[in-house]
Structures are given as C-alpha cells and as structure tokens.
Design an enzyme around this catalytic site. Structure first.
Site, mmCIF file in Angstrom:
data_model
loop_
_atom_site.group_PDB
_atom_site.id
_atom_site.type_symbol
_atom_site.label_atom_id
_atom_site.label_comp_id
_atom_site.label_asym_id
_atom_site.label_seq_id
_atom_site.Cartn_x
_atom_site.Cartn_y
_atom_site.Cartn_z
ATOM 1 N N LYS A 82 120.259 97.674 42.747
ATOM 2 C CA LYS A 82 120.961 98.880 42.290
ATOM 3 C C LYS A 82 122.455 98.776 42.536
ATOM 4 O O LYS A 82 123.262 99.163 41.693
ATOM 5 C CB LYS A 82 120.394 100.130 42.970
ATOM 6 C CG LYS A 82 119.019 100.481 42.459
ATOM 7 C CD LYS A 82 118.590 101.863 42.896
ATOM 8 C CE LYS A 82 117.216 102.174 42.343
ATOM 9 N NZ LYS A 82 116.671 103.434 42.838
ATOM 10 N N LYS B 241 110.007 95.540 35.370
ATOM 11 C CA LYS B 241 108.959 96.542 35.595
ATOM 12 C C LYS B 241 109.224 97.802 34.766
ATOM 13 O O LYS B 241 110.382 98.140 34.498
ATOM 14 C CB LYS B 241 108.831 96.872 37.088
ATOM 15 C CG LYS B 241 110.001 97.608 37.649
ATOM 16 C CD LYS B 241 109.747 98.107 39.068
ATOM 17 C CE LYS B 241 110.982 98.872 39.507
ATOM 18 N NZ LYS B 241 110.999 99.394 40.827
ATOM 19 N N LYS C 88 111.316 104.551 35.416
ATOM 20 C CA LYS C 88 111.749 105.860 34.924
ATOM 21 C C LYS C 88 113.140 105.768 34.317
ATOM 22 O O LYS C 88 113.495 106.535 33.450
ATOM 23 C CB LYS C 88 111.792 106.853 36.083
ATOM 24 C CG LYS C 88 110.436 107.234 36.634
ATOM 25 C CD LYS C 88 110.641 108.295 37.710
ATOM 26 C CE LYS C 88 109.437 108.469 38.571
ATOM 27 N NZ LYS C 88 109.787 108.548 39.994
#
Ligand code: AMP
Ligand code: TRP
Length: 343
Positions: free
Chosen positions: A125, A209, A212
């Site tokens: 991130k 993956k 969201k």
C-alpha cells in the site's frame, strides 16, 4: 506472575474461541465470502464466536464521513445475511468497544518498527501510493490494532483469507513477547485459512487477488450483485490461449481461479474438477451457475434485513455489550501486567 491470569478465564473454556474482523471499506465480494465469511458461519456453531466490523481499521485510508456509518451498518447486514446468527455468536462494531484502541497502544509498544516494516500489506500500500499522496501513520501501525482485536477476546482460532497470514503471525509473536515480558496474559492465536478459496483472484487480472479496491470492477463479483451481471463477469473472465482445462495456478491462473471458485462453491477439489471439463466455456457456465446458487439465499436474506434497519442496529448494540464484557477484564489484566496505575 502466572497468577495474574486467574482473574480472566481465558484458558479453561469448554470450546475454543473464534474471532475475526472485516473492514467496512466497500462492497463485500466473493473472496471475502469464500475466504472468511463462510468460515464464520460454520465456526459459530461449534465455537464461542465473536465477529467484528473493523471500522477503526477502515480509517487507515481516507473515508467519506457521510458514508462510513452507513457502510458499517451495511457490512453488518451482509454478515447476518451470510448466515451469522446473533443468538449463537457475537457481532459488533470495533469502535463501539473502546478497549480495542486502548490495547492497540500497548501492542504498538510491544511491536518493533522492524517487524511492522516487513508487513507486505503495508509495503504494497505504501509503495503503490504516488509520491505526494498522504500515507497515514496508522497504515503502518495497523497490525498492532489487529493484534489487539484478537488478543482482547482470548481467541485461539482466527478464520481469515491467505492475505492475513502474516498479520496473524505478528499477533502471535506479540502475544508471546508480551507474555514473556509481563507474565501470562494473552492466549496465543492461530490462523484458520480455508484449504480451497483462501485466495480468490480477480477475474480480469488473475495474478492479483480479488479486492474491494480493485481497479477492474469487471474482475470482482459482489455478494449482492445481480445474477445476470455475475454470469456475464464469469463468462468474460480472462483465461489463456491454450484449450486444456487444468489446475495449475502458476501457468494457468485464470482457469485455476475458476476451478477454485467452482470447487469452493460446490465443496470439491479444484484439481479433480478439472478432469471433468474439456472446454473453458463449459467450466464458465458451471462456475457461474454455482456462484449464483451460492449467493441467492444470501441476497434474499439481505433484502429482508434491509427492509428493517433497526433490527441490525439492535443486534450490533447487544453485540457490543457482550463483547465489552469479555474485552474489559482482559484489558485490565494487560494494564496491570505492564504496571499502569489502577483506575
Ligand atoms: P478485507 O476485505 O481486507 O476486509 O478482508 C476481509 C476478509 O476477507 C479477510 O479475512 C481476508 O483475508 C479475506 N479476503 C479478502 N480478499 C480475499 C480474496 N480475494 N480471497 C479470499 N479471501 C479474501
Ligand atoms: N486486517 C483484516 C483485513 O484487512 C481485518 C481485521 C482487522 C481482522 N482485525 C482483525 C481480521 C482481527 C481477523 C482478526 O482483512
């Protein structure tokens, strides 16, 4: 020192305690269900199970204040729709139990900068963020809060998808270190990762993956998505230029992902399933049908719950009271162990 554990009966329970959390950061998807939520619904029947909507974790990245509360309530509703039964488990909102934030501080004092820096989720991130983008300090300390979540409930078993394994290892290390420094206080938890479905991949980018925050909405199947749209997405899933249906996640990530989804949905081994198919088209048809059938009852229950908003709010209020009754004495014990003055 061992005596300080006597006040909290974390060890002599007849059944193991389960704890897990999901962030209210977006619409829950098939990966969340197969990797985590479905395990929750199974665990609640033979464990003392506690589940949490982790709204404090969501704040590590910017959230719209007008949306966060609504999303938190909605995420809880999806948990109930998926089959959590508030008469046998506890479901609550993290920020409703202030003990989480307090124990998190003690965990930050137990974790080292070096071990937090090694967390791949943080690295991904933080590294992905453009030069000038704001990266909150909490994104770095997040695993300490996650450890606090788990340790407050003396959980032995933590059902999560594969991406949370490293955070779970850290929670274990912190529990062991704290116990070693200050005397037995915490139960050392273990991750429970499903054998099939622990890492559902994006349908359009099958080496990443399903997430969201995916940049490809076509690659993600929402739990509340309508059947026609689910079917379309699965039919258009990226495969490869070969024709052979074979389970080989390295060489054939797209086809293997479809086999995994189908396998998880119908309870079969993906490699065995592969033998039944000659063509990608047939696999996609069966996969789409299985997913639609899997999600149908969840969508029906969700619609019922959405028609009665006060019901979910009442369940969460009751859940917070039950959670606090477990968490408060554990926090007190940890405070006493490190030598904070009693209040
Ligand atoms: P999150 O969406 O990060 O709040 O994750 C909630 C739970 O879903 C965690 O236990 C994750 O490990 C799990 N999870 C998230 N994405 C996936 C995925 N693509 N496949 C399987 N499990 C997942
Ligand atoms: N970090 C988890 C995720 O992003 C969510 C989470 C927070 C969690 N606290 C937890 C999961 C405690 C299990 C136990 O998916």
């Amino acid at each position: 020192m061992a005596g300080c554990r006597a006040s909290v009966d974390l060890y002599d329970r007849p059944v193991a305690r389960v704890f897990s959390g999901i962030q209210p950061t977006g619409d829950l998807h098939l990966g969340n269900y197969l990797g985590a939520l479905r395990q929750f619904t199974r665990d609640q029947h033979d464990h003392d199970a506690v589940f949490c909507i982790v709204d404090l974790h969501a704040l590590t990245v910017p959230q719209d204040p007008h949306e966060l509360g609504r999303r938190t309530l909605d995420t809880a509703r999806v948990h109930l729709a998926a089959g959590l039964d508030p008469s046998v488990c506890t479901l609550f909102v993290q920020s409703h139990v202030h003990e989480h934030a307090e124990l998190s501080w003690l965990m930050e004092c137990t974790a080292s900068v070096g071990e937090l820096r090694r967390m791949t989720q943080f690295k991904e991130k933080a590294d992905k963020a453009p030069e000038q983008e704001f990266v909150a300090a909490a994104l770095f300390t997040y695993p300490a809060l996650m450890a606090a979540d788990i340790l407050l409930y003396g959980a032995d078993r933590v059902p999560v998808g594969a991406d949370q394994r490293q955070h779970l290892e850290l929670a274990r290390d912190l529990a062991v270190r704290f116990n070693h420094r200050f005397g037995d206080t915490f139960v050392v938890p273990a991750a429970a990762v499903p054998t099939v479905g622990a890492r559902i991949m994006d349908l359009q980018r099958p080496t990443e993956k399903m997430s969201k925050s995916s940049v490809s909405p076509q690659g993600t199947v929402g739990l509340l998505e309508d059947p026609a749209s689910i079917t379309r997405k699965i039919r258009r899933a990226v495969t490869d230029t070969e024709v052979e249906v074979r389970y080989d996640p390295e060489a054939k990530p797209g086809v293997s992902n479809l086999l995994t989804i189908l396998g998880a949905a119908v309870g079969e081994d993906p490699a065995q399933l592969a033998r039944r198919y000659q063509q990608y088209g047939e696999l996609k048809v069966d996969c789409a049908e299985a997913v639609v059938a899997l999600l149908e009852p969840i969508q029906a229950r969700y619609a019922e719950l959405a028609a009665e908003p006060s019901r979910t709010a009442a369940i969460l209020a009751e859940g917070a009271a039950k959670a606090r009754a477990v968490a408060a004495p554990v926090l007190e014990q940890a405070r006493a162990a490190v030598g904070l003055l009693p209040r």
